[in-house]
Design a protein around this motif. Structure first.
Motif, PDB file in Angstrom:
ATOM      1  N   THR A 180      -1.672  -6.322 -19.825  1.00  0.00           N
ATOM      2  CA  THR A 180      -1.360  -5.201 -20.698  1.00  0.00           C
ATOM      3  C   THR A 180      -0.558  -4.142 -19.944  1.00  0.00           C
ATOM      4  OG1 THR A 180      -3.467  -4.122 -20.187  1.00  0.00           O
ATOM      5  CG2 THR A 180      -3.398  -5.552 -22.125  1.00  0.00           C
ATOM      6  N   LEU A 181       0.459  -3.609 -20.620  1.00  0.00           N
ATOM      7  CA  LEU A 181       1.300  -2.546 -20.089  1.00  0.00           C
ATOM      8  C   LEU A 181       1.375  -1.419 -21.106  1.00  0.00           C
ATOM      9  CD1 LEU A 181       4.293  -4.798 -18.938  1.00  0.00           C
ATOM     10  CD2 LEU A 181       2.488  -3.896 -17.454  1.00  0.00           C
ATOM     11  N   THR A 182       1.804  -0.249 -20.663  1.00  0.00           N
ATOM     12  CA  THR A 182       2.087   0.838 -21.584  1.00  0.00           C
ATOM     13  C   THR A 182       3.527   0.708 -22.056  1.00  0.00           C
ATOM     14  OG1 THR A 182       2.722   2.276 -19.755  1.00  0.00           O
ATOM     15  CG2 THR A 182       0.435   2.374 -20.476  1.00  0.00           C
ATOM     16  N   ALA A 183       3.728   0.742 -23.371  1.00  0.00           N
ATOM     17  CA  ALA A 183       5.090   0.658 -23.913  1.00  0.00           C
ATOM     18  C   ALA A 183       5.909   1.842 -23.419  1.00  0.00           C
ATOM     19  CB  ALA A 183       5.039   0.640 -25.431  1.00  0.00           C
ATOM     20  N   PHE A 184       7.205   1.603 -23.258  1.00  0.00           N
ATOM     21  CA  PHE A 184       8.203   2.592 -22.831  1.00  0.00           C
ATOM     22  C   PHE A 184       8.176   2.858 -21.326  1.00  0.00           C
ATOM     23  CE2 PHE A 184       6.641   3.993 -27.111  1.00  0.00           C
ATOM     24  CZ  PHE A 184       7.640   3.370 -27.837  1.00  0.00           C
ATOM     25  N   SER A 185       6.987   2.906 -20.690  1.00  0.00           N
ATOM     26  CA  SER A 185       6.931   3.160 -19.248  1.00  0.00           C
ATOM     27  C   SER A 185       6.566   1.916 -18.442  1.00  0.00           C
ATOM     28  CB  SER A 185       5.922   4.266 -18.936  1.00  0.00           C
ATOM     29  OG  SER A 185       4.604   3.863 -19.282  1.00  0.00           O
ATOM     30  N   ASN A 186       6.015   0.889 -19.115  1.00  0.00           N
ATOM     31  CA  ASN A 186       5.675  -0.380 -18.466  1.00  0.00           C
ATOM     32  C   ASN A 186       4.697  -0.230 -17.300  1.00  0.00           C
ATOM     33  OD1 ASN A 186       7.151  -2.135 -20.126  1.00  0.00           O
ATOM     34  ND2 ASN A 186       9.032  -1.725 -19.002  1.00  0.00           N
ATOM     35  N   ARG A 187       3.811   0.729 -17.381  1.00  0.00           N
ATOM     36  CA  ARG A 187       2.765   0.850 -16.373  1.00  0.00           C
ATOM     37  C   ARG A 187       1.590  -0.045 -16.758  1.00  0.00           C
ATOM     38  NH1 ARG A 187       4.668   6.323 -16.471  1.00  0.00           N
ATOM     39  NH2 ARG A 187       5.301   7.012 -14.385  1.00  0.00           N
ATOM     40  N   PRO A 188       0.867  -0.603 -15.774  1.00  0.00           N
ATOM     41  CA  PRO A 188      -0.306  -1.416 -16.112  1.00  0.00           C
ATOM     42  C   PRO A 188      -1.355  -0.571 -16.813  1.00  0.00           C
ATOM     43  CG  PRO A 188      -0.236  -0.964 -13.760  1.00  0.00           C
ATOM     44  CD  PRO A 188       1.069  -0.507 -14.319  1.00  0.00           C
ATOM     45  N   LEU A 189      -1.987  -1.130 -17.840  1.00  0.00           N
ATOM     46  CA  LEU A 189      -2.966  -0.402 -18.641  1.00  0.00           C
ATOM     47  C   LEU A 189      -4.367  -0.939 -18.349  1.00  0.00           C
ATOM     48  CD1 LEU A 189      -3.589   1.694 -20.799  1.00  0.00           C
ATOM     49  CD2 LEU A 189      -3.070  -0.030 -22.542  1.00  0.00           C
ATOM     50  N   ALA A 190      -5.125  -0.183 -17.598  1.00  0.00           N
ATOM     51  CA  ALA A 190      -6.493  -0.576 -17.248  1.00  0.00           C
ATOM     52  C   ALA A 190      -7.454  -0.189 -18.368  1.00  0.00           C
ATOM     53  CB  ALA A 190      -6.904   0.099 -15.943  1.00  0.00           C
ATOM     54  N   GLY A 191      -8.547  -0.946 -18.480  1.00  0.00           N
ATOM     55  CA  GLY A 191      -9.602  -0.609 -19.425  1.00  0.00           C
ATOM     56  C   GLY A 191      -9.322  -0.973 -20.861  1.00  0.00           C
ATOM     57  N   ALA A 192      -8.272  -1.750 -21.118  1.00  0.00           N
ATOM     58  CA  ALA A 192      -7.998  -2.197 -22.485  1.00  0.00           C
ATOM     59  C   ALA A 192      -8.994  -3.284 -22.878  1.00  0.00           C
ATOM     60  CB  ALA A 192      -6.570  -2.719 -22.606  1.00  0.00           C
ATOM     61  N   HIS A 193      -9.427  -3.250 -24.125  1.00  0.00           N
ATOM     62  CA  HIS A 193     -10.363  -4.253 -24.631  1.00  0.00           C
ATOM     63  C   HIS A 193      -9.581  -5.388 -25.292  1.00  0.00           C
ATOM     64  CE1 HIS A 193     -14.012  -5.984 -26.288  1.00  0.00           C
ATOM     65  NE2 HIS A 193     -13.381  -6.071 -27.454  1.00  0.00           N
ATOM     66  N   VAL A 194      -9.870  -6.609 -24.897  1.00  0.00           N
ATOM     67  CA  VAL A 194      -9.149  -7.790 -25.390  1.00  0.00           C
ATOM     68  C   VAL A 194     -10.130  -8.721 -26.088  1.00  0.00           C
ATOM     69  CG1 VAL A 194      -7.773  -9.800 -24.732  1.00  0.00           C
ATOM     70  CG2 VAL A 194      -7.448  -7.622 -23.529  1.00  0.00           C
ATOM     71  N   ARG A 195      -9.751  -9.181 -27.262  1.00  0.00           N
ATOM     72  CA  ARG A 195     -10.563 -10.148 -28.008  1.00  0.00           C
ATOM     73  C   ARG A 195      -9.697 -11.361 -28.324  1.00  0.00           C
ATOM     74  NH1 ARG A 195     -12.410 -11.441 -33.408  1.00  0.00           N
ATOM     75  NH2 ARG A 195     -14.689 -11.694 -33.456  1.00  0.00           N
TER      76      ARG A 195
END
Length: 418
Positions: free
Chosen positions: A19-34
């Protein structure tokens, strides 16, 4: 690694969600994935959370038996999954149609938008069926060598590997189709994952990747569409170009081969431009003098190498060439691996790049910028390799060098926009 028991499901494929943040492409920690199955109501959904590099652990998912993907047939050789991703202060994202093959690992990259950003037309993302399973329009034949109206080649001054491919997601004349700006290697990996199976013999994958890259670089080199007044490099239409699919998952075996040979293309003697290597599936559609995708797999199984496969279809004069320049990558390959005991300007540059990357990927430790490849630099390289799916050796080989350069370019642009 999460896995089901062999008794429950003997055939499985691996999947990592990034997962990344849109527009800045930084890694997104703590996202919930199902992760849930589209076709199997008995499948128990899997719940995961991304780490500080924006990745989940690898999970193994049920997939059809391996032989289904090794020869033409009517049975779909992959399973389809749905991925739902949520994170605080971000719009939820759904990806339908993630393709999982037996004995094949893949990464699904996803970009989540901040809550206040405008919606995308691709929300949710729906990945269509693979080109070898579903019918798509066959390629409209073109000449192998492109020439202008005066009879000479339409060429740039030299063959370069572009930083970005502008993909028009439709036919050339469909003005409502969006354009996407895609890093070159990501584009090649996407097309190869969309057009061939990652389970194939390695020689077949290499031959097809080389054909895909040469086809693409011909469009770049001749500025084919820009010379016709369009503002893109290539289309996603199989009738005109190659199948690129927005948001699809990419397979490790294909990704590794692209990273190894991404500067290559196919040439003929006394021809400056990359050869326009057209191809077809070779099962539903036949194409004399073009590469057959299924035929390449059969030749590989019979012991043909990649170049022997290519010469079987395109003729004995074709050979593998290398681009002189990689546009957008700031530092050239030092010529040999960097490891403990290496020193000098290239190590210094490597250390600076790693520290820039570490600002966005905190799992990667910062290092002393002293031009000496010590244990700290080795550990930073090893962690980088682990985060980006490379063999975690701590040695900066060719693939690692250019992957570091690629990520460095990306995060440097983030810093410029901040």
């Amino acid at each position: 690694m999460y896995s089901l028991s062999a008794q429950q499901q003997p055939d499985q494929g691996g999947l990592i969600i990034r997962t990344l943040t849109a527009f800045s492409n930084r890694p997104l920690a703590g996202a919930h994935v199902r992760i849930s199955s589209i076709e199997d109501s008995a499948f128990q959904p899997i719940e995961l959370t991304t780490d500080n590099s924006g990745q989940t652990e690898e999970v193994e998912l049920p997939a059809p038996p391996l032989p289904y993907s090794l020869e033409p047939g009517t049975t779909r050789p992959y399973s389809n999954y749905r991925v739902d991703i949520t994170a605080d202060n971000y719009e939820p994202l759904t990806i339908d149609g993630v393709e999982i093959f037996s004995d094949s690992n893949s990464i699904q990259t996803s970009a989540l938008r901040p809550l206040d950003s405008p919606p995308y037309p691709e929300d949710p993302i729906i990945i269509p069926e693979h080109t070898l399973y579903e019918e798509y329009p066959p390629k409209i034949a073109e000449s192998e060598i492109k020439r202008n109206s005066e009879g000479g080649e339409i060429v740039l001054s030299r063959v370069v590997i572009p930083e970005t491919i502008v993909v028009h997601d439709g036919t050339p004349t469909n003005s409502s189709a969006p354009n996407y700006y895609v890093p070159y290697r990501d584009y090649i990996k996407n097309v190869a994952s969309s057009e061939i199976y990652s389970t194939w013999n390695e020689a077949a994958i290499r031959a097809n990747v080389l054909a895909i890259m040469s086809f693409t670089l011909n469009r770049v080199y001749t500025e084919w569409y820009r010379n016709k007044g369009y503002d893109f490099t290539i289309t996603s239409s199989t009738a005109y170009d190659q199948k690129w699919i927005y948001g699809r998952n990419i397979y490790d075996r294909i990704s590794d081969i692209v990273d190894e040979i991404f500067t290559a293309y196919l040439s003929r003697p006394n021809v400056k431009q990359p050869i326009f290597t057209q191809y077809c599936d070779g099962s539903r559609v036949t194409c004399p003098n073009w590469l057959s995708q299924w035929g390449s797999q059969q030749l590989a199984e019979n012991g043909y190498s990649a170049i022997e496969i290519l010469r079987y279809y395109y003729g004995s004069s074709i050979y593998i060439n290398t681009a002189e320049e990689i546009s957008g990558i700031p530092f050239s390959w030092p010529g040999s691996n960097l490891d403990i005991g290496s020193s000098g300007q290239k190590v210094y540059q490597l250390q600076e790049q790693l520290n820039t990357i570490a600002a966005n990927y905190p799992a990667i430790p910062t290092v002393a910028v002293d031009g000496i490849y010590g244990e700290g630099t080795q550990e930073a390289v090893r962690t980088f390799q682990s985060v980006f799916g490379l063999p975690a050796t701590g040695i900066t080989d060719y693939n690692t060098w250019f992957k570091i350069s690629e990520i460095f370019v990306g995060v440097s642009k983030i810093a410029e926009l901040a």
